[in-house]
Design a protein around this motif. Structure first.
Motif, PDB file in Angstrom:
ATOM      1  N   TRP A 192       0.206   2.383  -4.437  1.00 63.55           N
ATOM      2  CA  TRP A 192      -1.256   2.351  -4.306  1.00 63.55           C
ATOM      3  C   TRP A 192      -1.710   1.618  -3.044  1.00 63.55           C
ATOM      4  CZ3 TRP A 192      -4.143   4.220  -8.749  1.00 63.55           C
ATOM      5  CH2 TRP A 192      -5.493   4.429  -8.447  1.00 63.55           C
ATOM      6  N   HIS A 230       3.675  -7.711  -8.966  1.00 61.35           N
ATOM      7  CA  HIS A 230       3.764  -6.458  -9.734  1.00 61.35           C
ATOM      8  C   HIS A 230       5.089  -6.327 -10.475  1.00 61.35           C
ATOM      9  CE1 HIS A 230       5.735  -5.497  -5.865  1.00 61.35           C
ATOM     10  NE2 HIS A 230       6.519  -4.750  -6.620  1.00 61.35           N
ATOM     11  N   ALA A 258      -4.410 -10.569  -9.117  1.00 60.79           N
ATOM     12  CA  ALA A 258      -3.918  -9.644  -8.092  1.00 60.79           C
ATOM     13  C   ALA A 258      -4.582  -9.904  -6.746  1.00 60.79           C
ATOM     14  CB  ALA A 258      -4.171  -8.205  -8.547  1.00 60.79           C
ATOM     15  N   PHE A 286       3.818  -3.111  -0.542  1.00 63.25           N
ATOM     16  CA  PHE A 286       2.695  -2.664  -1.371  1.00 63.25           C
ATOM     17  C   PHE A 286       3.176  -2.048  -2.686  1.00 63.25           C
ATOM     18  CE2 PHE A 286      -1.382  -2.039   1.334  1.00 63.25           C
ATOM     19  CZ  PHE A 286      -1.253  -3.319   1.853  1.00 63.25           C
ATOM     20  N   PHE A 287       4.387  -1.573  -2.753  1.00 63.61           N
ATOM     21  CA  PHE A 287       5.012  -0.934  -3.914  1.00 63.61           C
ATOM     22  C   PHE A 287       4.343   0.410  -4.216  1.00 63.61           C
ATOM     23  CE2 PHE A 287       6.053  -0.215  -8.415  1.00 63.61           C
ATOM     24  CZ  PHE A 287       7.430  -0.239  -8.311  1.00 63.61           C
ATOM     25  N   TYR A 338      -2.938  -3.579 -11.075  1.00 67.21           N
ATOM     26  CA  TYR A 338      -2.586  -4.768 -10.309  1.00 67.21           C
ATOM     27  C   TYR A 338      -2.370  -4.415  -8.840  1.00 67.21           C
ATOM     28  CZ  TYR A 338      -0.263  -9.119  -8.977  1.00 67.21           C
ATOM     29  OH  TYR A 338       0.066 -10.298  -8.369  1.00 67.21           O
ATOM     30  N   CYS A 339      -1.580  -3.375  -8.589  1.00 64.15           N
ATOM     31  CA  CYS A 339      -1.308  -2.985  -7.199  1.00 64.15           C
ATOM     32  C   CYS A 339      -2.572  -2.484  -6.511  1.00 64.15           C
ATOM     33  CB  CYS A 339      -0.217  -1.913  -7.160  1.00 64.15           C
ATOM     34  SG  CYS A 339       1.419  -2.497  -7.659  1.00 64.15           S
ATOM     35  N   LYS A 373      -0.404  -0.182 -12.201  1.00 66.79           N
ATOM     36  CA  LYS A 373      -1.222   0.516 -11.203  1.00 66.79           C
ATOM     37  C   LYS A 373      -2.461  -0.290 -10.855  1.00 66.79           C
ATOM     38  CE  LYS A 373       0.276   5.225 -12.287  1.00 66.79           C
ATOM     39  NZ  LYS A 373      -0.143   6.561 -12.775  1.00 66.79           N
ATOM     40  N   ARG A 419      -4.884  -5.595  -5.722  1.00 62.29           N
ATOM     41  CA  ARG A 419      -4.284  -6.410  -4.659  1.00 62.29           C
ATOM     42  C   ARG A 419      -4.330  -5.690  -3.321  1.00 62.29           C
ATOM     43  NH1 ARG A 419       1.928  -6.856  -5.414  1.00 62.29           N
ATOM     44  NH2 ARG A 419       1.711  -4.747  -4.591  1.00 62.29           N
ATOM     45  N   ASN A 420      -3.805  -4.468  -3.288  1.00 62.53           N
ATOM     46  CA  ASN A 420      -3.632  -3.764  -2.017  1.00 62.53           C
ATOM     47  C   ASN A 420      -4.955  -3.278  -1.443  1.00 62.53           C
ATOM     48  OD1 ASN A 420      -0.957  -4.189  -2.601  1.00 62.53           O
ATOM     49  ND2 ASN A 420      -0.519  -2.074  -3.160  1.00 62.53           N
ATOM     50  N   PHE A 476       3.330 -10.483  -2.460  1.00 59.32           N
ATOM     51  CA  PHE A 476       3.428  -9.113  -2.956  1.00 59.32           C
ATOM     52  C   PHE A 476       4.566  -8.971  -3.981  1.00 59.32           C
ATOM     53  CE2 PHE A 476       1.127  -8.770   0.969  1.00 59.32           C
ATOM     54  CZ  PHE A 476       0.143  -7.831   0.686  1.00 59.32           C
TER      55      PHE A 476
END
Length: 313
Positions: A196, A308, A296, A193-194, A250-251, A248, A254-255, A305
């Protein structure tokens, strides 16, 4: 016969840091004053501001309090990768309980002791997180169980918790305690997830597994203000987590979609898609952000994933 006293749990702190040396120094100094803490593990996400050199010196220096150990990652893997590795490392170090936190928080000296007083009936629990400049203001508002009401002030939190605990609510990875047993049962945070949503996913996964979750009102972590979370939309009837940072956003897009589909189903996931389209069509019109959001979200649904990384320096 007098029963033998229960052995104190081995508590290991895990701190994830990236390019916030002054805040990290403040936090490490505080953690070394916490007698209930056995060891502090710092995961450095390949910082470039001198953090790595300072950590090497700090770990080697003789100091009172818990021993400091350092692990520097080869590249920046975000908070998700840092907590994934840090939690696994803590279990390798024979932790019974792991105290997880970012580098920008500052727990009160008695925060851990207050949390430990509740360890017999909780699996995943933590403090309130308050503005370091205004101790009555919550940095991260708490949505009270059983409704849609969110509280933003400590006085409202205290009024909602006559027994000192708000059940089924916690602000993950900001001074939270998690038991070894729960980690072994549900696994580690999703490193891919990197940033967020990794903390929320871990909380939702814990709840789904029947974990006993709570916020302990008497335990407190100070934190720099992050402003008012959520940009108003639809005439103020709701908010959207808009960020000027493409990384931020994008994550988040997506997440969040991945989390909502997995834990709340397609209706909630599609509602988030509709909210995103509305926000960047009417509230903050931006064709570029609409395209970025779509990219995303498609990546999340494909299980990709990696997107990002294009935003990392």
């Amino acid at each position: 016969m007098t029963p033998e006293p229960t052995a104190a749990p081995r508590v290991v702190g895990v701190v994830v840091t990236f390019n916030r040396l002054e805040l990290l120094q403040r936090l490490v100094a505080r953690l070394r004053e916490v007698p209930e803490l056995d060891e502090v593990l710092v995961v450095d996400n390949a910082s470039t501001d001198g953090t790595g050199a300072w950590l090497v010196e700090a770990a080697a220096a003789a100091a009172d309090g818990p021993h400091l150990r350092v692990r520097t990652l080869a590249d920046n893997r975000g908070g998700a990768g840092g907590f994934h590795d840090g939690l696994a490392w803590a279990l390798e170090r024979d932790a019974d309980l792991v105290w997880l936190m970012d580098d920008d928080g500052l727990p009160d000296p008695d925060c851990l002791a207050t949390l430990l007083a509740r360890r017999d009936d909780l699996d995943f629990w933590g403090p309130v997180v308050v503005d370091q400049a205004d101790h009555d203001r919550l940095v991260f508002p708490i949505r009270l169980p059983g409704g849609t009401r969110s509280v933003h002030r400590m006085r409202d939190v205290e009024a909602a918790a006559p027994d000192g605990v708000i059940r089924d609510v916690v602000i993950p990875f900001n001074g939270v305690l998690v038991t070894r047993e729960l980690v072994e049962r549900i696994g580690l945070p999703r490193e891919e997830f990197f940033i967020w949503g990794d903390d929320v996913e871990y909380l939702w996964r814990a709840r789904a597994a029947g974990a006993r979750v709570a916020t302990v009102v008497g335990a407190r972590v100070l934190h720099p203000s992050v402003g008012e979370l959520g940009t108003p939309m639809m005439l103020g009837r709701t908010t959207y987590n808009h960020s000027p940072s493409d990384l931020k956003h994008y994550c988040m897009a997506r997440n969040n979609l991945v989390n909502l589909r997995a834990y709340h189903g397609w209706p909630h996931a599609l509602a988030f898609v509709a909210k995103t389209v509305w926000f960047y069509s009417f509230t903050r019109p931006s064709r570029r952000r609409l395209a970025l959001s779509a990219d995303a979200m498609r990546a999340g649904l494909r299980g990709d994933f990696s997107g990002h990384r294009r935003f990392l320096a």
